[in-house]
Motif scaffolding. Structure first.
Motif, PDB file in Angstrom:
ATOM      1  N   SER A 362       5.253  18.718 -38.378  1.00 48.80           N
ATOM      2  CA  SER A 362       4.946  18.757 -36.943  1.00 48.80           C
ATOM      3  C   SER A 362       6.203  18.975 -36.109  1.00 48.80           C
ATOM      4  CB  SER A 362       4.246  17.461 -36.512  1.00 48.80           C
ATOM      5  OG  SER A 362       5.126  16.347 -36.576  1.00 48.80           O
ATOM      6  N   ILE A 363       7.305  18.357 -36.509  1.00 47.02           N
ATOM      7  CA  ILE A 363       8.556  18.514 -35.764  1.00 47.02           C
ATOM      8  C   ILE A 363       9.026  19.963 -35.811  1.00 47.02           C
ATOM      9  CG2 ILE A 363      11.000  17.894 -35.711  1.00 47.02           C
ATOM     10  CD1 ILE A 363      10.119  15.122 -36.813  1.00 47.02           C
ATOM     11  N   GLU A 364       9.021  20.548 -37.001  1.00 44.03           N
ATOM     12  CA  GLU A 364       9.466  21.937 -37.136  1.00 44.03           C
ATOM     13  C   GLU A 364       8.555  22.886 -36.366  1.00 44.03           C
ATOM     14  OE1 GLU A 364      10.439  23.422 -40.966  1.00 44.03           O
ATOM     15  OE2 GLU A 364      11.398  21.565 -41.624  1.00 44.03           O
ATOM     16  N   GLN A 365       7.253  22.657 -36.437  1.00 46.71           N
ATOM     17  CA  GLN A 365       6.316  23.517 -35.710  1.00 46.71           C
ATOM     18  C   GLN A 365       6.565  23.449 -34.207  1.00 46.71           C
ATOM     19  OE1 GLN A 365       2.447  22.157 -37.040  1.00 46.71           O
ATOM     20  NE2 GLN A 365       2.341  23.697 -38.659  1.00 46.71           N
ATOM     21  N   ASP A 366       6.754  22.238 -33.694  1.00 43.26           N
ATOM     22  CA  ASP A 366       6.988  22.072 -32.257  1.00 43.26           C
ATOM     23  C   ASP A 366       8.277  22.760 -31.826  1.00 43.26           C
ATOM     24  OD1 ASP A 366       4.714  20.547 -32.271  1.00 43.26           O
ATOM     25  OD2 ASP A 366       5.716  18.627 -31.927  1.00 43.26           O
ATOM     26  N   LEU A 367       9.339  22.524 -32.572  1.00 47.58           N
ATOM     27  CA  LEU A 367      10.647  23.057 -32.184  1.00 47.58           C
ATOM     28  C   LEU A 367      10.706  24.580 -32.287  1.00 47.58           C
ATOM     29  CD1 LEU A 367      12.992  20.369 -33.782  1.00 47.58           C
ATOM     30  CD2 LEU A 367      12.470  20.689 -31.359  1.00 47.58           C
ATOM     31  N   LYS A 368       9.961  25.156 -33.211  1.00 51.38           N
ATOM     32  CA  LYS A 368       9.930  26.619 -33.313  1.00 51.38           C
ATOM     33  C   LYS A 368       9.262  27.241 -32.091  1.00 51.38           C
ATOM     34  CE  LYS A 368      10.165  27.202 -38.330  1.00 51.38           C
ATOM     35  NZ  LYS A 368       9.446  27.612 -39.565  1.00 51.38           N
ATOM     36  N   LYS A 369       8.342  26.508 -31.484  1.00 53.55           N
ATOM     37  CA  LYS A 369       7.660  27.014 -30.291  1.00 53.55           C
ATOM     38  C   LYS A 369       8.509  26.842 -29.032  1.00 53.55           C
ATOM     39  CE  LYS A 369       3.063  25.762 -32.066  1.00 53.55           C
ATOM     40  NZ  LYS A 369       1.903  24.851 -31.873  1.00 53.55           N
ATOM     41  N   THR A 370       9.482  25.950 -29.093  1.00 57.78           N
ATOM     42  CA  THR A 370      10.228  25.612 -27.879  1.00 57.78           C
ATOM     43  C   THR A 370      11.715  25.947 -28.015  1.00 57.78           C
ATOM     44  OG1 THR A 370      10.455  23.318 -28.686  1.00 57.78           O
ATOM     45  CG2 THR A 370       8.592  23.794 -27.237  1.00 57.78           C
ATOM     46  N   ILE A 371      12.458  25.074 -28.655  1.00 58.32           N
ATOM     47  CA  ILE A 371      13.918  25.187 -28.671  1.00 58.32           C
ATOM     48  C   ILE A 371      14.409  26.399 -29.462  1.00 58.32           C
ATOM     49  CG2 ILE A 371      16.076  24.002 -29.161  1.00 58.32           C
ATOM     50  CD1 ILE A 371      14.366  22.679 -27.006  1.00 58.32           C
ATOM     51  N   ILE A 372      13.819  26.653 -30.618  1.00 57.24           N
ATOM     52  CA  ILE A 372      14.301  27.754 -31.460  1.00 57.24           C
ATOM     53  C   ILE A 372      14.099  29.098 -30.764  1.00 57.24           C
ATOM     54  CG2 ILE A 372      14.036  28.929 -33.671  1.00 57.24           C
ATOM     55  CD1 ILE A 372      15.459  26.182 -33.708  1.00 57.24           C
ATOM     56  N   HIS A 373      13.019  29.225 -30.037  1.00 57.47           N
ATOM     57  CA  HIS A 373      12.812  30.451 -29.251  1.00 57.47           C
ATOM     58  C   HIS A 373      13.941  30.622 -28.239  1.00 57.47           C
ATOM     59  CE1 HIS A 373      10.695  33.628 -27.092  1.00 57.47           C
ATOM     60  NE2 HIS A 373      10.986  32.986 -25.978  1.00 57.47           N
ATOM     61  N   ALA A 374      14.351  29.521 -27.620  1.00 58.70           N
ATOM     62  CA  ALA A 374      15.448  29.581 -26.641  1.00 58.70           C
ATOM     63  C   ALA A 374      16.766  29.947 -27.314  1.00 58.70           C
ATOM     64  CB  ALA A 374      15.573  28.236 -25.924  1.00 58.70           C
ATOM     65  N   VAL A 375      17.014  29.390 -28.499  1.00 57.86           N
ATOM     66  CA  VAL A 375      18.249  29.698 -29.232  1.00 57.86           C
ATOM     67  C   VAL A 375      18.338  31.198 -29.509  1.00 57.86           C
ATOM     68  CG1 VAL A 375      19.469  29.380 -31.425  1.00 57.86           C
ATOM     69  CG2 VAL A 375      18.433  27.411 -30.274  1.00 57.86           C
TER      70      VAL A 375
END
Length: 504
Positions: A362-375
């Motif tokens: 769940s953590i990886e899924q959430d972060l890929k939708k938010t922070i990783i896109h920004a990176v």
């Protein structure tokens, strides 16, 4: 408590209650005491913690934390009865608190493979109570009552949606919430006509007893509702107030208990955001509220950058032409001479279930939708500027030093460490920094920040890459240097005519 060291700039303390027990042992200990009277003591402690968030409060040497109090409160609700008139004495309360420390600390998974999950769960159970309430209230009020109305193509009347969610107008709810936060006793009754008339006289509003009843309903649950709630999310986030359904004083009605002052406040800030987001959730399809909020929050960031960074050039995102079509830049550029900060703005980090019931997936899924896109967006914009192939980016060709910054509305504690650890093999460049909006507001409020803002971001990337900004700011910048506050006029504007209710 004993200081044992630091982790990512945070001081780490341990407490040994010198007791071992089971949940049954705790239940047996407290089951002989009055439920409502025992909870009143929890309410008293909660008020102390809310009023003095920076102090290490103790009861007979036992550290008090919201997480511990909530665990004890839920155990009391589940095991005590109101027909028992015995009051929870100090000796029993001390022992119960020690038991809660033992049980809470031992429920966290110590398996090294679950270290990230445990770190996130502990962070959201403890650090959330360290946020700056003044900032959260003022910012949310400004976003919903002012900035939202300036949004292009706005088809959500946000104040109507808020009223529909809470049951009463937004400003009425704020008045009632802060009146409760000023409550010294931890318990209250529904306002009668006399109390309402007094508030109306002082505020010029047209509140009614029904308005107060609806606000309480938005925040409270009965004992049965609390015990039957899904425990994936902490119970008192949804129900920070308890309707005891007990009337100890004739003709006053049911008495209500404020289990968490902090969560009452959050019902109108972070909690309101999540509730409104849920209202517009169409099951995986677009969420109009989140789309609109994202644009409004981006505009808010632009306003505070322009307000504080005198002499800087602040540039909003734009499109530029590439072989495969048009490419979006980062959300904001902050340029000072030959130095440039590339900025991405995100309203979310991880979603609420990942905060309190985290899993690797769940953590990886959430972060890929938010922070990783920004990176990835930061990397693309910087690379395209340095290629010098796109005429729309010519204005940035003279840049000699870059910094990358991701600004998030919803805090992700230890974010600079977590992102770079979880996605170590997927992120090409780890030269970005993540800052939550509370910390950005605090940093920008410092005297002459326009002279050294870039250097702070750049230096942190070079020397404190994995710490949170909260710890970095306090360790490097004089706390007494704050002299300019974007939010203060917003706070003053709301409370200006309500001086007898307004918090100090």
């Amino acid at each position: 408590m004993r200081f044992v060291g630091t982790f990512l700039g945070k001081n780490i303390y341990t407490y040994d209650p010198k007791i071992k027990c089971s949940k049954t042992d705790l239940s047996v200990l407290i089951s002989d005491f009055s439920r409502t009277e025992s909870l009143r003591q929890i309410c008293f402690f909660s008020k102390q913690l809310f009023d003095k968030p920076k102090e290490n409060l103790k009861f007979r040497g036992v550290p008090l934390r919201e997480e511990i109090l909530h665990y004890l409160a839920l155990t009391i609700i589940e095991n005590c009865r109101d027909d028992n008139q015995r009051h929870l004495n100090d000796v029993a309360l001390e022992k119960a608190l020690k038991m809660c420390h033992y049980l809470v600390d031992n429920r966290y998974d110590t398996n090294p493979e679950q270290a990230i999950n445990t770190l996130i769960e502990i962070s959201y159970n403890q650090f959330i109570f360290q946020q700056k309430n003044y900032n959260n209230f003022s910012r949310n009020y400004y976003i919903y009552t002012s900035l939202w109305n300036k949004l292009d193509h706005n088809d959500i009347c946000i104040l109507n949606e808020i009223e529909s969610e809470i049951g009463i107008p937004y400003n009425y709810a704020i008045i009632f919430a802060f009146a409760l936060l000023g409550n010294r006793h931890g318990h209250f009754w529904e306002y009668g006509k006399k109390e309402i008339a007094d508030i109306n006289y002082r505020t010029g509003l047209s509140l009614t007893t029904e308005h107060h009843r609806k606000f309480i309903s938005y925040c409270c649950g009965s004992y049965d509702e609390i015990t039957s709630q899904d425990k994936k999310i902490p119970t008192f986030i949804r129900f920070p107030i308890i309707n005891t359904k007990i009337s100890p004083i004739k003709n006053k009605g049911n008495v209500y208990l404020i289990i968490s002052q902090q969560f009452v406040h959050d019902k109108l800030t972070t909690g309101l955001y999540f509730n409104l987001s849920s209202r517009f959730n169409e099951g995986g399809k677009r969420n109009k509220f989140k789309e609109h909020f994202g644009h409004v929050f981006q505009n808010y960031v632009g306003e505070i950058l322009n307000f504080h960074l005198n002499g800087w050039e602040i540039v909003l995102e734009f499109k530029y032409k590439k072989k495969n079509g048009h490419q979006d830049t980062v959300d904001w550029f902050a340029k000072q001479g030959d130095k440039l900060i590339l900025i991405e703005v995100k309203q979310s980090s991880i979603f609420i279930e990942s905060k309190y019931s985290p899993s690797n997936k769940s953590i990886e899924q959430d972060l890929k939708k938010t922070i990783i896109h920004a990176v990835k967006q930061l990397e693309t914009t910087k690379e395209d500027i340095t290629k010098r192939q796109y005429k729309e980016l010519i204005k940035f060709e003279g840049i000699k030093k870059f910094a990358k910054l991701i600004i998030i509305n919803d805090p992700l504690y230890n974010s600079n460490f977590l992102i770079k650890s979880i996605f170590n093999n997927e992120i090409k460049y780890k030269d970005f920094q993540i800052i939550n909006i509370n910390d950005l507001e605090y940093l920008l409020s410092h005297k002459n920040v326009h002279d050294y803002f870039f250097d702070v971001i750049y230096d942190k990337k070079e020397n404190n890459n994995e710490t949170d900004f909260n710890e970095y700011i306090y360790s490097t910048i004089n706390d007494e240097a704050c002299d300019k506050d974007f939010l203060q006029p917003i706070w003053d504007d709301f409370w200006g005519k309500i001086s007898t209710i307004a918090p100090s």
